[in-house]
Design an enzyme around this catalytic site. Structure first.
Site, short mmCIF file in Angstrom:
data_model
loop_
_atom_site.label_atom_id
_atom_site.label_comp_id
_atom_site.label_asym_id
_atom_site.label_seq_id
_atom_site.Cartn_x
_atom_site.Cartn_y
_atom_site.Cartn_z
N ARG A 87 0.81 -1.23 0.00
CA ARG A 87 0.00 0.00 0.00
C ARG A 87 0.84 1.28 0.00
O ARG A 87 0.44 2.29 0.57
CB ARG A 87 -0.96 0.04 1.20
CG ARG A 87 -1.87 -1.16 1.29
CD ARG A 87 -3.01 -1.04 0.33
NE ARG A 87 -3.50 -2.36 -0.01
CZ ARG A 87 -4.78 -2.72 -0.03
NH1 ARG A 87 -5.69 -1.85 0.27
NH2 ARG A 87 -5.14 -3.92 -0.38
N SER A 121 -11.02 -0.53 2.08
CA SER A 121 -10.32 -0.65 3.37
C SER A 121 -9.96 0.73 3.88
O SER A 121 -9.30 1.49 3.17
CB SER A 121 -9.01 -1.42 3.20
OG SER A 121 -9.25 -2.70 2.74
N GLU A 129 -5.84 4.59 5.33
CA GLU A 129 -5.46 4.39 3.93
C GLU A 129 -5.89 5.53 3.01
O GLU A 129 -5.06 6.06 2.28
CB GLU A 129 -6.03 3.07 3.44
CG GLU A 129 -5.01 2.36 2.62
CD GLU A 129 -5.53 1.09 2.02
OE1 GLU A 129 -6.54 1.11 1.30
OE2 GLU A 129 -4.92 0.07 2.30
#
Ligand code: EPU
Length: 335
Positions: free
Chosen positions: A164, A236, A330
């Site tokens: 990520r 997410s 995120e």
């Protein structure tokens, strides 16, 4: 190309947050982008690049000029017996690319089916799901630096990909317009079923073709994750944290059933599991709630960006208090 003023951004973010851009321009070439950059420079405004809006929390007022790169062409750069190299413009829809490549007999992206967003955003957070990360298929990322207007052509290594993460979220944050991504895709129909639930399905139903695998992934995502057009969300909301071995040993003695993945740098534990154990599934914080089926996802029922951030802070604080783990968010702030 036109530069519009006071543009509503609600339909440009999958959390469905009310937001207005001071200015917005949709461009289809680097030349058009340079015209917008000149307007911004003369007006003393900042440029803010927006992709599909599926990984952002927007503030009510976004200052400066919001730019979306809309070009969506695909070019075949090379083709041999084993693999192809394709260049895909940043404005191409991600899931459409996955399905288009499968139709052509080009494999590698099937585990990443049904992820919302555009191709240009895929390298930014190195999208990943079901055992595959997009970095595995990326050869080059092309774009323009916003400050100098010089073009760049980074190799995958230069992109600094991690879980990520990429250079686009770190050193180059806010200073790049990604215009195209080169993918190397295999012509051999091998599949990656390393993700345990897919492996289980392969044992029950037989090894899938890449297209079948894409449909398995689509079905799993549809059953676990809310669809933004029905329940606004940004996927997410937290990264899965990597904790030290010492911390992990303390936790696993309290929670022997805790899922975990050992890595060289520590132990990765699923944030969704940590939040779920707190009994937070379906819990509301004002107009924003933790999704009923997947605790890693926040869903928005008409709240503003600040409401989303408030809910995220409540979840982070509870996880910190209970486990001593600091969760990292995120989606990026778009202000
Ligand atoms: N779990 C729970 N409760 C929950 C959620 C998860 O107990 O509410 C447990 C699951 O049972 C499983 C473990 O946690 O044992 C991991 O869950 P899962 O495999 O569903 O994956 P995840 O860690 O929750 C990550 C990605 C997803 C991606 C899936 C599948 C991150 C931050 N998220 O989720 O990405 O689809 O793996 O590979 O790494 C996204 O980025 O928007 C996204 C959906």
């Amino acid at each position: 190309m036109s530069i519009q003023q006071n543009v509503p951004l609600k339909r440009f973010n999958t959390l469905g947050v009310e937001s207005y851009a001071e200015y917005m321009a949709q461009v289809t070439s680097i030349e058009q982008f340079k015209e917008v950059a000149e307007f911004a420079r003369l007006s003393g405004l900042k440029i803010k690049v927006l992709g599909g809006g599926s990984n952002v929390v927007m503030s009510e007022a976004v200052s400066g000029v919001v730019v979306q790169y809309k070009s969506a062409q695909i070019a075949l750069l090379s083709d041999d017996n084993a693999q192809v190299l394709i260049r895909v413009d940043a404005g191409f829809n991600w899931h459409d690319l996955v399905m288009h490549s499968l139709k052509q007999g080009w494999y590698g992206l099937e585990n990443l089916a049904f992820i919302p967003g555009l191709v240009g955003a895929a390298p930014v957070q190195n999208i990943g799901a079901y055992g595959v990360e997009v970095k595995d298929c990326i050869q080059h990322v092309h774009g323009v630096f916003i400050d100098s207007l010089e073009e760049f052509h980074f190799t995958a290594e230069e992109c600094g990909f991690e879980y990520r993460e990429s250079i686009f979220k770190q050193a180059l944050e806010g200073n790049v317009l990604i215009t195209a991504v080169d993918f190397k895709l295999s012509k051999l129909p091998t599949v990656n079923v390393s993700y345990a639930p897919l492996d289980q399905m392969a044992k029950e139903k037989g090894v899938p073709t890449p297209l079948e695998l894409a449909h398995w992934v689509i079905d799993v995502r549809k059953s676990k994750l809310p669809q933004p057009d029905q329940l606004p969300n940004a996927g997410s909301f937290f990264k899965n944290p990597v904790i030290t071995l010492e911390m992990f040993e303390g936790l696993v003695s309290r929670y022997p059933a805790m899922p975990h993945y050992k890595l060289d740098e520590g132990v990765k534990v699923p944030a969704g599991w940590l939040i779920d154990q707190l009994g937070f599934k379906g819990k509301s914080f004002g107009p924003v709630s933790v999704h009923k089926q997947q605790a890693l996802v926040l869903v928005n029922h008409g709240g503003k960006g600040v409401d989303v951030l408030h809910a995220a802070d409540e979840v982070k604080q509870a996880v910190l208090d209970h486990y001593g783990i600091q969760l990292e968010q995120e989606p990026r702030l778009f202000a």
